[in-house]
Design an enzyme around this catalytic site. Sequence first.
Site, short mmCIF file in Angstrom:
data_model
loop_
_atom_site.label_atom_id
_atom_site.label_comp_id
_atom_site.label_asym_id
_atom_site.label_seq_id
_atom_site.Cartn_x
_atom_site.Cartn_y
_atom_site.Cartn_z
N THR A 1 -1.95 11.87 -7.25
CA THR A 1 -0.80 11.29 -7.96
C THR A 1 -0.41 9.92 -7.44
O THR A 1 0.39 9.23 -8.08
CB THR A 1 0.42 12.22 -7.86
OG1 THR A 1 0.75 12.43 -6.47
CG2 THR A 1 0.13 13.56 -8.53
N CYS B 1 -9.12 -2.40 2.28
CA CYS B 1 -9.33 -3.25 1.10
C CYS B 1 -9.55 -4.72 1.47
O CYS B 1 -10.33 -5.42 0.81
CB CYS B 1 -8.14 -3.13 0.15
SG CYS B 1 -6.53 -3.34 0.91
N HIS C 1 -6.82 -9.45 -3.53
CA HIS C 1 -6.64 -10.03 -2.20
C HIS C 1 -7.50 -11.29 -2.10
O HIS C 1 -8.73 -11.23 -2.20
CB HIS C 1 -7.06 -9.04 -1.12
CG HIS C 1 -6.12 -7.90 -0.93
ND1 HIS C 1 -4.91 -7.81 -1.57
CD2 HIS C 1 -6.23 -6.78 -0.13
CE1 HIS C 1 -4.30 -6.68 -1.19
NE2 HIS C 1 -5.07 -6.06 -0.32
#
Length: 346
Positions: free
Chosen positions: A11, A150, A244
């Site tokens: 979720t 990331c 990014h």
Amino acid sequence: MTVQVGILGATGAVGQRLVQLLAPHDDFELAALTASTASAGELYRDAAKWRVDAPIPDHVAEMTVTETDPDAVPDDVALLFSSLPSSVGADVEPAFCEAGYVLSSNSSNARMADDVPLVVPEVNAGHLDLLEVQRDERGWDGALVKNPNCSTITFVPTLAALADAGHDLERVHVATLQAVSGAGYDGVSSMEIIDNAVPHIGGEEEKLETESRKLLGEFDGVTVDEHDVGVSASCNRIPTIDGHLENVWVEAAEELTPADATDAMAAYPSLDLPSSPEPLIHVFDEPDRPQPRLDRTVGGGMAVAAGGFQESTFGLQYNCLAHNTIRGAAGASVLNGELLLSEGYL
């Protein structure tokens, strides 16, 4: 024949991206969604505060969310994608591995553990064989593979391209300009980030500095010998939503020119996996590219964009960019899942 898969932490922000990427996947069939006990028993459409810029797939919306417990996941699920908070994953992920499940995890816990492969498939697919050591040492029938942070994923493929072209990397300096989605939907308040930049992201700099050396290291069949390149990082949060952007300075043992770098990155190979883009690194000639709003979705959000190549006092200077919740998180986990399948671990 499709493989039954599930998502731990389905979720959350990365969990929702995993749903988006896995629902139409040709090799994977989404069969289990887990979340906290507060959401267990609810339909996914009710449990998830959906934030992805596309509708919830119809069949997923009607799935029932279960507890994040090995006993709640069907036995025929062969692969689990984990987007759990690291504080939860540290306890829960080993329990799933002990129960025989194979996990492709985006969570930050255990990334630097000696027997856990940290993998970007186009960079170090061979490190996946560390799973044999892991299973021997831990006695697991299951297995745990990690993708990196990331921001690490954004610049490491560019370094791998330089190293693969024969350039001996000595020092790397990187300054990140990271999108707010990297902190999760509730991670940065609007009052904090609008008309502002935050020059600190807790724990982020260490991840770039350590994970990059493990990814670029050599696996000798027993352990990963980390690359000896020195990496220093400065991490900043800026008011972009996704993507990014990173400024990189590379010092090599020999002269490394912008032409050398663009040739190396443009030629760096992709892999024959469904989610691996072609090319892996999209090289821009323009000095003002890449830019988050314009370039974060190159390669369907799975490619790394690079540009702004120039010589500097500190060696080669360039910029790179990747979509942080696709290539940098959910997409990276899916790609590792595809590698696990292709290498016979499922």
